[in-house]
Scaffold this motif. Structure first.
Motif, mmCIF file in Angstrom:
data_model
loop_
_atom_site.group_PDB
_atom_site.id
_atom_site.type_symbol
_atom_site.label_atom_id
_atom_site.label_comp_id
_atom_site.label_asym_id
_atom_site.label_seq_id
_atom_site.Cartn_x
_atom_site.Cartn_y
_atom_site.Cartn_z
ATOM 1 N N ARG A 192 0.832 -1.207 0.000
ATOM 2 C CA ARG A 192 0.000 0.000 0.000
ATOM 3 C C ARG A 192 0.868 1.259 0.000
ATOM 4 O O ARG A 192 0.630 2.194 -0.773
ATOM 5 C CB ARG A 192 -0.914 -0.001 1.220
ATOM 6 N N GLN A 193 1.882 1.267 0.846
ATOM 7 C CA GLN A 193 2.746 2.442 0.914
ATOM 8 C C GLN A 193 3.498 2.667 -0.395
ATOM 9 O O GLN A 193 3.670 3.805 -0.844
ATOM 10 C CB GLN A 193 3.725 2.296 2.082
ATOM 11 N N ILE A 194 3.943 1.582 -1.015
ATOM 12 C CA ILE A 194 4.645 1.709 -2.299
ATOM 13 C C ILE A 194 3.687 2.223 -3.370
ATOM 14 O O ILE A 194 4.038 3.122 -4.153
ATOM 15 C CB ILE A 194 5.262 0.359 -2.700
ATOM 16 N N ALA A 195 2.477 1.678 -3.417
ATOM 17 C CA ALA A 195 1.506 2.129 -4.415
ATOM 18 C C ALA A 195 1.174 3.608 -4.230
ATOM 19 O O ALA A 195 1.044 4.360 -5.207
ATOM 20 C CB ALA A 195 0.244 1.283 -4.343
ATOM 21 N N GLU A 196 1.042 4.030 -2.970
ATOM 22 C CA GLU A 196 0.764 5.445 -2.707
ATOM 23 C C GLU A 196 1.945 6.328 -3.116
ATOM 24 O O GLU A 196 1.759 7.426 -3.649
ATOM 25 C CB GLU A 196 0.434 5.638 -1.229
ATOM 26 N N ALA A 197 3.161 5.849 -2.857
ATOM 27 C CA ALA A 197 4.344 6.610 -3.267
ATOM 28 C C ALA A 197 4.418 6.710 -4.790
ATOM 29 O O ALA A 197 4.751 7.775 -5.336
ATOM 30 C CB ALA A 197 5.603 5.949 -2.712
ATOM 31 N N ALA A 199 1.975 6.818 -6.782
ATOM 32 C CA ALA A 199 0.919 7.741 -7.223
ATOM 33 C C ALA A 199 1.104 9.149 -6.678
ATOM 34 O O ALA A 199 0.272 10.024 -6.952
ATOM 35 C CB ALA A 199 -0.442 7.195 -6.799
ATOM 36 N N GLY A 200 2.173 9.379 -5.913
ATOM 37 C CA GLY A 200 2.418 10.695 -5.349
ATOM 38 C C GLY A 200 1.526 11.044 -4.178
ATOM 39 O O GLY A 200 1.386 12.223 -3.823
ATOM 40 N N LEU A 201 0.931 10.026 -3.550
ATOM 41 C CA LEU A 201 0.022 10.270 -2.427
ATOM 42 C C LEU A 201 0.745 10.317 -1.085
ATOM 43 O O LEU A 201 0.140 10.655 -0.067
ATOM 44 C CB LEU A 201 -1.066 9.180 -2.380
ATOM 45 N N ARG A 202 2.003 9.953 -1.075
ATOM 46 C CA ARG A 202 2.809 10.010 0.132
ATOM 47 C C ARG A 202 4.268 10.144 -0.273
ATOM 48 O O ARG A 202 4.635 9.786 -1.401
ATOM 49 C CB ARG A 202 2.601 8.765 1.008
ATOM 50 N N PRO A 203 5.131 10.611 0.630
ATOM 51 C CA PRO A 203 6.561 10.668 0.314
ATOM 52 C C PRO A 203 7.098 9.254 0.066
ATOM 53 O O PRO A 203 6.600 8.278 0.634
ATOM 54 C CB PRO A 203 7.175 11.288 1.571
ATOM 55 N N PRO A 204 8.102 9.116 -0.767
ATOM 56 C CA PRO A 204 8.668 7.786 -1.053
ATOM 57 C C PRO A 204 9.572 7.306 0.073
ATOM 58 O O PRO A 204 10.755 7.026 -0.125
ATOM 59 C CB PRO A 204 9.442 8.015 -2.353
ATOM 60 N N VAL A 205 8.991 7.214 1.262
ATOM 61 C CA VAL A 205 9.707 6.751 2.450
ATOM 62 C C VAL A 205 8.876 5.668 3.109
ATOM 63 O O VAL A 205 7.675 5.851 3.361
ATOM 64 C CB VAL A 205 9.952 7.903 3.455
ATOM 65 N N LEU A 206 9.494 4.535 3.388
ATOM 66 C CA LEU A 206 8.787 3.403 3.974
ATOM 67 C C LEU A 206 9.431 3.075 5.317
ATOM 68 O O LEU A 206 10.603 2.709 5.378
ATOM 69 C CB LEU A 206 8.855 2.205 3.023
ATOM 70 N N ILE A 316 -6.074 2.334 -4.793
ATOM 71 C CA ILE A 316 -5.862 3.759 -4.536
ATOM 72 C C ILE A 316 -6.467 4.641 -5.630
ATOM 73 O O ILE A 316 -6.628 5.850 -5.432
ATOM 74 C CB ILE A 316 -4.359 4.094 -4.367
ATOM 75 N N ARG A 317 -6.839 4.035 -6.764
ATOM 76 C CA ARG A 317 -7.475 4.800 -7.838
ATOM 77 C C ARG A 317 -8.992 4.866 -7.692
ATOM 78 O O ARG A 317 -9.667 5.540 -8.473
ATOM 79 C CB ARG A 317 -7.108 4.201 -9.196
ATOM 80 N N GLN A 318 -9.530 4.161 -6.699
ATOM 81 C CA GLN A 318 -10.974 4.148 -6.515
ATOM 82 C C GLN A 318 -11.453 5.481 -5.935
ATOM 83 O O GLN A 318 -10.782 6.090 -5.108
ATOM 84 C CB GLN A 318 -11.380 3.002 -5.578
ATOM 85 N N PRO A 319 -12.627 5.966 -6.360
ATOM 86 C CA PRO A 319 -13.167 7.218 -5.816
ATOM 87 C C PRO A 319 -13.322 7.139 -4.295
ATOM 88 O O PRO A 319 -13.776 6.124 -3.754
ATOM 89 C CB PRO A 319 -14.536 7.329 -6.492
ATOM 90 N N GLY A 320 -12.920 8.198 -3.623
ATOM 91 C CA GLY A 320 -13.073 8.251 -2.174
ATOM 92 C C GLY A 320 -11.966 7.578 -1.395
ATOM 93 O O GLY A 320 -12.034 7.510 -0.163
ATOM 94 N N TYR A 321 -10.950 7.078 -2.087
ATOM 95 C CA TYR A 321 -9.857 6.414 -1.370
ATOM 96 C C TYR A 321 -9.144 7.401 -0.457
ATOM 97 O O TYR A 321 -8.820 8.525 -0.857
ATOM 98 C CB TYR A 321 -8.859 5.808 -2.351
ATOM 99 N N GLN A 322 -8.880 6.988 0.778
ATOM 100 C CA GLN A 322 -8.185 7.810 1.751
ATOM 101 C C GLN A 322 -6.760 7.293 1.926
ATOM 102 O O GLN A 322 -6.560 6.161 2.383
ATOM 103 C CB GLN A 322 -8.914 7.777 3.099
ATOM 104 N N PRO A 323 -5.753 8.099 1.582
ATOM 105 C CA PRO A 323 -4.370 7.638 1.747
ATOM 106 C C PRO A 323 -4.032 7.334 3.192
ATOM 107 O O PRO A 323 -4.597 7.932 4.120
ATOM 108 C CB PRO A 323 -3.544 8.825 1.220
#
Length: 333
Positions: A192-197, A199-206, A316-323
């Protein structure tokens, strides 16, 4: 037609088990769950789902009286080890009382159903290296509250088999991974964290905890297939390990996912992600399962992780997804 009831059907393994059972035309599948969970839209055909609290003995009795299943797969549970540390009694009650209600209802209603109870490798605790792989005869020495609750489930099932003749199978499932698993668990959390990174939804830090721990991972599709085979061929009263028979480090799991990432991700250690007690190596002896059913895992570990990452890329591409938050819970269950 055989009737199969799955408790926790809207959960991770429950949904995959329903999909597997529905591959057969001679099984009528129904389920019970506390809430709608991940939903069941992915199933090939609709199934009846009862929303009920299995801690309510009257509700359990009514459910079994109405559905009269031939097979009961009892998967419903609080399955997160860190959550058990925070609420030991809640975990114990949530995991033990529903099973007790099912067993007691089977006795009172004189139902000839076969019951498969899913416990966990956590019942064994931290097994020393010289006693690996872990066989079903290993002593039950849990080192966390979740493991204690699973020992209680395992032995409660055995007690009702010995005292009341209930046709019960005791499964001790090791780690399993796949799409729709909660991000409370390590593979899903990393993916999840990698997918968000990506997509630019979180910093690329795990942020990670103990990467040296080694666990026995199996794809959930193979796990539920083992459950179904045991339901057909298992010996009542016996315990069966379900796992791959191979230990892999959390570091290796992370490396595979990082190798699939489309962005560079920096890894940071975080002390708050460590467990109070953590077994260094966990690996199952699955010879009893294989002798009984002929089962063996078919999905490669790397393919399992790829499927998990693809699932989170889609999610993460679904409408309403919360990072997720950068400090989201992460423990190697």
């Amino acid at each position: 037609m055989r009737r199969a009831l799955i408790t926790g059907i809207t959960g991770f393994a429950g949904g995959h088990l329903a999909a597997h059972l529905l591959e057969s035309d001679d099984v009528e599948v129904s389920g019970v769950a506390l809430d709608r969970g991940y939903g069941l839209d992915f199933l090939p055909r609709p199934v009846a789902v009862t929303i009920a609290n299995l801690q309510d003995a009257a509700a359990v009795r009514s459910l079994l009286q109405e559905t009269r299943p031939h097979h009961i797969y009892h998967l419903a549970a609080q399955a997160n080890v860190p959550a058990a540390w925070h609420d030991p009694w809640g975990t114990f009650e949530n995991n033990v009382r529903p099973e007790l209600n099912i067993l007691q209802a089977l006795v009172e209603l004189n139902l000839p159903a076969r019951l498969l109870v899913v416990a966990s490798n956590e019942v064994y605790g931290a097994v020393p290296p010289e006693r690996l792989p872990i066989s079903e005869d290993a002593p039950l020495q849990p080192v966390n509250p979740y493991g204690v609750s699973k020992v209680a489930q395992d032995l409660l099932a055995l007690q009702y088999h010995l005292s009341h003749g209930v046709d019960v199978l005791r499964v001790r499932a090791f780690n399993h991974v796949g799409p729709r698993q909660s991000p409370q668990f390590v593979a899903a959390s990393f993916a999840r964290q990698i997918a968000e990174a990506e997509a630019g939804l979180r910093p690329p830090v795990l942020q990670v905890g103990n990467l040296t721990a080694q666990r026995d991972f199996t794809d959930v599709v193979d796990v539920v297939r083992a459950y179904a085979l045991l339901m057909e061929r298992g010996t009542a009263g016996l315990a069966y390990n379900v796992g791959s028979g191979r230990a892999r480090s959390i570091q290796h799991l992370l490396d595979v996912l990082l190798g699939l990432s489309t962005v560079a991700v920096r890894v940071e250690a975080a002390a708050e992600r460590l467990r109070p007690v953590d077994a260094p190596i966990v690996v199952a002896d699955i010879s009893r399962l294989q002798r009984t059913t002929g089962w063996h895992p078919t999905i490669e570990f790397e393919e399992s992780l790829r499927r998990v990452l693809v699932y989170w890329r889609d999610t993460i591409r679904q409408p309403g997804y919360q990072p997720s938050q950068p400090a989201a819970a992460l423990h190697p269950k």
